[in-house]
Motif scaffolding. Sequence first.
Motif, PDB file in Angstrom:
ATOM      1  N   THR A  20       0.836  -1.180   0.000  1.00 50.76           N
ATOM      2  CA  THR A  20       0.000   0.000   0.000  1.00 50.76           C
ATOM      3  C   THR A  20       0.880   1.242   0.000  1.00 50.76           C
ATOM      4  OG1 THR A  20      -1.671  -1.191   1.243  1.00 50.76           O
ATOM      5  CG2 THR A  20      -1.817   1.215   1.258  1.00 50.76           C
ATOM      6  N   PRO A  21       0.637   2.213  -0.913  1.00 49.74           N
ATOM      7  CA  PRO A  21       1.484   3.411  -0.957  1.00 49.74           C
ATOM      8  C   PRO A  21       1.475   4.149   0.369  1.00 49.74           C
ATOM      9  CG  PRO A  21       0.057   3.260  -2.897  1.00 49.74           C
ATOM     10  CD  PRO A  21      -0.390   2.205  -1.939  1.00 49.74           C
ATOM     11  N   VAL A  22       2.591   4.831   0.663  1.00 44.69           N
ATOM     12  CA  VAL A  22       2.704   5.606   1.892  1.00 44.69           C
ATOM     13  C   VAL A  22       1.588   6.650   1.921  1.00 44.69           C
ATOM     14  CG1 VAL A  22       4.138   7.186   3.195  1.00 44.69           C
ATOM     15  CG2 VAL A  22       5.169   5.227   2.025  1.00 44.69           C
ATOM     16  N   GLY A  23       0.892   6.749   3.030  1.00 44.31           N
ATOM     17  CA  GLY A  23      -0.182   7.712   3.189  1.00 44.31           C
ATOM     18  C   GLY A  23      -1.539   7.188   2.770  1.00 44.31           C
ATOM     19  N   ALA A  24      -1.568   6.075   2.026  1.00 44.88           N
ATOM     20  CA  ALA A  24      -2.851   5.524   1.604  1.00 44.88           C
ATOM     21  C   ALA A  24      -3.449   4.682   2.716  1.00 44.88           C
ATOM     22  CB  ALA A  24      -2.671   4.676   0.342  1.00 44.88           C
ATOM     23  N   VAL A  25      -4.750   4.498   2.682  1.00 39.55           N
ATOM     24  CA  VAL A  25      -5.456   3.695   3.668  1.00 39.55           C
ATOM     25  C   VAL A  25      -5.874   2.387   3.006  1.00 39.55           C
ATOM     26  CG1 VAL A  25      -7.454   3.553   5.183  1.00 39.55           C
ATOM     27  CG2 VAL A  25      -6.290   5.746   4.864  1.00 39.55           C
ATOM     28  N   ALA A  26      -5.440   1.269   3.596  1.00 41.83           N
ATOM     29  CA  ALA A  26      -5.790  -0.032   3.026  1.00 41.83           C
ATOM     30  C   ALA A  26      -7.299  -0.245   3.103  1.00 41.83           C
ATOM     31  CB  ALA A  26      -5.064  -1.149   3.782  1.00 41.83           C
ATOM     32  N   ARG A  27      -7.898  -0.741   2.005  1.00 41.77           N
ATOM     33  CA  ARG A  27      -9.328  -0.984   1.985  1.00 41.77           C
ATOM     34  C   ARG A  27      -9.651  -2.209   2.835  1.00 41.77           C
ATOM     35  NH1 ARG A  27     -12.482  -3.941  -1.555  1.00 41.77           N
ATOM     36  NH2 ARG A  27     -10.648  -4.349  -2.840  1.00 41.77           N
ATOM     37  N   PRO A  28     -10.612  -2.121   3.756  1.00 42.26           N
ATOM     38  CA  PRO A  28     -10.966  -3.277   4.577  1.00 42.26           C
ATOM     39  C   PRO A  28     -11.417  -4.448   3.707  1.00 42.26           C
ATOM     40  CG  PRO A  28     -11.968  -1.266   5.440  1.00 42.26           C
ATOM     41  CD  PRO A  28     -11.404  -0.928   4.100  1.00 42.26           C
ATOM     42  N   LEU A  29     -11.083  -5.634   4.119  1.00 39.50           N
ATOM     43  CA  LEU A  29     -11.476  -6.832   3.392  1.00 39.50           C
ATOM     44  C   LEU A  29     -12.783  -7.358   3.976  1.00 39.50           C
ATOM     45  CD1 LEU A  29      -7.984  -8.544   3.271  1.00 39.50           C
ATOM     46  CD2 LEU A  29      -9.059  -7.129   1.527  1.00 39.50           C
ATOM     47  N   PRO A  30     -13.803  -7.566   3.163  1.00 36.71           N
ATOM     48  CA  PRO A  30     -15.100  -8.010   3.685  1.00 36.71           C
ATOM     49  C   PRO A  30     -14.980  -9.281   4.516  1.00 36.71           C
ATOM     50  CG  PRO A  30     -15.279  -7.380   1.374  1.00 36.71           C
ATOM     51  CD  PRO A  30     -13.824  -7.362   1.706  1.00 36.71           C
ATOM     52  N   GLY A  31     -15.556  -9.247   5.708  1.00 34.44           N
ATOM     53  CA  GLY A  31     -15.552 -10.413   6.578  1.00 34.44           C
ATOM     54  C   GLY A  31     -14.282 -10.616   7.362  1.00 34.44           C
ATOM     55  N   LEU A  32     -13.287  -9.726   7.180  1.00 35.50           N
ATOM     56  CA  LEU A  32     -12.012  -9.859   7.873  1.00 35.50           C
ATOM     57  C   LEU A  32     -11.701  -8.571   8.630  1.00 35.50           C
ATOM     58  CD1 LEU A  32      -9.896 -11.436   4.989  1.00 35.50           C
ATOM     59  CD2 LEU A  32     -10.969 -12.634   6.891  1.00 35.50           C
ATOM     60  N   PRO A  33     -10.964  -8.666   9.732  1.00 35.28           N
ATOM     61  CA  PRO A  33     -10.565  -7.445  10.446  1.00 35.28           C
ATOM     62  C   PRO A  33      -9.706  -6.548   9.568  1.00 35.28           C
ATOM     63  CG  PRO A  33     -10.100  -9.421  11.746  1.00 35.28           C
ATOM     64  CD  PRO A  33     -10.441  -9.879  10.370  1.00 35.28           C
ATOM     65  N   ALA A  34      -9.752  -5.258   9.822  1.00 27.87           N
ATOM     66  CA  ALA A  34      -8.873  -4.331   9.114  1.00 27.87           C
ATOM     67  C   ALA A  34      -7.417  -4.630   9.465  1.00 27.87           C
ATOM     68  CB  ALA A  34      -9.221  -2.893   9.495  1.00 27.87           C
ATOM     69  N   ASP A  35      -6.505  -4.229   8.591  1.00 27.69           N
ATOM     70  CA  ASP A  35      -5.087  -4.505   8.812  1.00 27.69           C
ATOM     71  C   ASP A  35      -4.611  -4.011  10.176  1.00 27.69           C
ATOM     72  OD1 ASP A  35      -5.050  -5.598   6.314  1.00 27.69           O
ATOM     73  OD2 ASP A  35      -3.599  -4.204   5.453  1.00 27.69           O
ATOM     74  N   ASP A  36      -5.053  -2.821  10.571  1.00 26.10           N
ATOM     75  CA  ASP A  36      -4.557  -2.259  11.829  1.00 26.10           C
ATOM     76  C   ASP A  36      -5.178  -2.904  13.058  1.00 26.10           C
ATOM     77  OD1 ASP A  36      -7.087  -1.183  11.683  1.00 26.10           O
ATOM     78  OD2 ASP A  36      -6.435   0.913  11.673  1.00 26.10           O
ATOM     79  N   GLU A  37      -6.101  -3.844  12.857  1.00 22.93           N
ATOM     80  CA  GLU A  37      -6.684  -4.594  13.975  1.00 22.93           C
ATOM     81  C   GLU A  37      -6.019  -5.949  14.167  1.00 22.93           C
ATOM     82  OE1 GLU A  37     -10.788  -4.871  12.974  1.00 22.93           O
ATOM     83  OE2 GLU A  37     -11.246  -2.799  13.520  1.00 22.93           O
ATOM     84  N   VAL A  38      -5.151  -6.340  13.230  1.00 18.16           N
ATOM     85  CA  VAL A  38      -4.514  -7.657  13.299  1.00 18.16           C
ATOM     86  C   VAL A  38      -3.304  -7.587  14.219  1.00 18.16           C
ATOM     87  CG1 VAL A  38      -3.381  -9.478  11.977  1.00 18.16           C
ATOM     88  CG2 VAL A  38      -5.324  -8.261  11.000  1.00 18.16           C
ATOM     89  N   LEU A  39      -3.199  -8.552  15.112  1.00 14.85           N
ATOM     90  CA  LEU A  39      -2.137  -8.611  16.111  1.00 14.85           C
ATOM     91  C   LEU A  39      -1.227  -9.799  15.826  1.00 14.85           C
ATOM     92  CD1 LEU A  39      -4.438  -8.091  19.225  1.00 14.85           C
ATOM     93  CD2 LEU A  39      -3.153  -6.327  18.007  1.00 14.85           C
TER      94      LEU A  39
END
Length: 373
Positions: free
Chosen positions: A20-39
């Motif tokens: 993902t380009p710097v400054g861009a926001v990754a599009r959430p994947l349907p049915g999956l947690p957003a990237d920033d929620e993954v531990l």
Amino acid sequence: MVDTMAPLPPFIRSTRMARTPVGAVARPLPGLPADDEVLLDAPDDRLGPALVAAAGDDWEPAARLLAGTRQRAEWEDRDRYAHRLAAFARSRGAWLDAWRAAAPDDPDVLLLTAQLAVDRAWPSPARAELLREVSPLITAAARADDRDPVPWRVALDHARGSRAGHRYFEELWEAAVRRAPHHHGCHVAALRYLAGSCRVPAQDTHGPRAPHTPGARHDSLRACFDFADRAAQDAPADALVQGLPVRAAFACLTGDGSGVERAGVARSRLDAAADRAMALSARCPAATPRYAELRNLLTYVLVRLDRHRDALAQLRLIGPYATSYPWDRMSDDPLGLFLELRADVRSVRLGPVPGAPDSGETGRGRRAGTRGH
């Protein structure tokens, strides 16, 4: 304990070129947690407080946690907690030193001391020599509570790292399975020993035994599957050992431990290993740290087998819980690699997703154009 890093598969190499380009926001994947929620390697609700306390040099919560697992014979949890607490002690060990000073004969502190000593010796080029020096620590942990199989798992890892002979390994194996016939950690240790030794395992009335007969490398991979399949067939339906064949599949697909890739192993056997692990995953609670490593490993194997719809189902069961293994075998950024693979799997044209009307296709074997392999 880190083995030789496996080659990066082509399907992952291609995705790593498109971050993902710097400054861009990754599009959430349907049915999956957003990237920033993954531990990555998130502790469960019991381990978390013990780690927080240890960070403040308070060892008592860790002592209560391990004592409880021993008293309730929760051997799988005990093994997992011992790994995580020892790993934490490698960088912040004052709490463990204080615990040893306060209770030097505590079976739980003896277990952690032995695990930590093995972990510290493992990365060294002089591993075999250093590990031989820590044998008394493992013996002390094993003698502290005769019911506990976890020190015997440590002993099995120690024997592999110190290049112990097959007869000695077999004696350790028999002692381990007497205490817990279906203990996952002991079986994983034996599988790794078998893969690395290029030997064929024997079997007796007590189940799979340690390897002792010379064989070629492709025979060794088949022997790994034989060992894993027998163990899974003998285990209860909800035992983690049901996932052992998918570890053999991973070794086959990556060369982990044996240095070869799929030599002499039929595709149908790899699929059967994945199917068995999927059945276990389906019986386990979703989105929980306890089963996260199994599901992360299974996801890798499913993608390598071009079973992308099945992999997507596992990603949904994983939820926010990524694990270092197996991704750290291919990258020094395991979380980044997991997220890239997750986005890649979701972007593949898979036909109907779980929960949508079925077109009659199955996930197995469906390819994804140039993204397959």
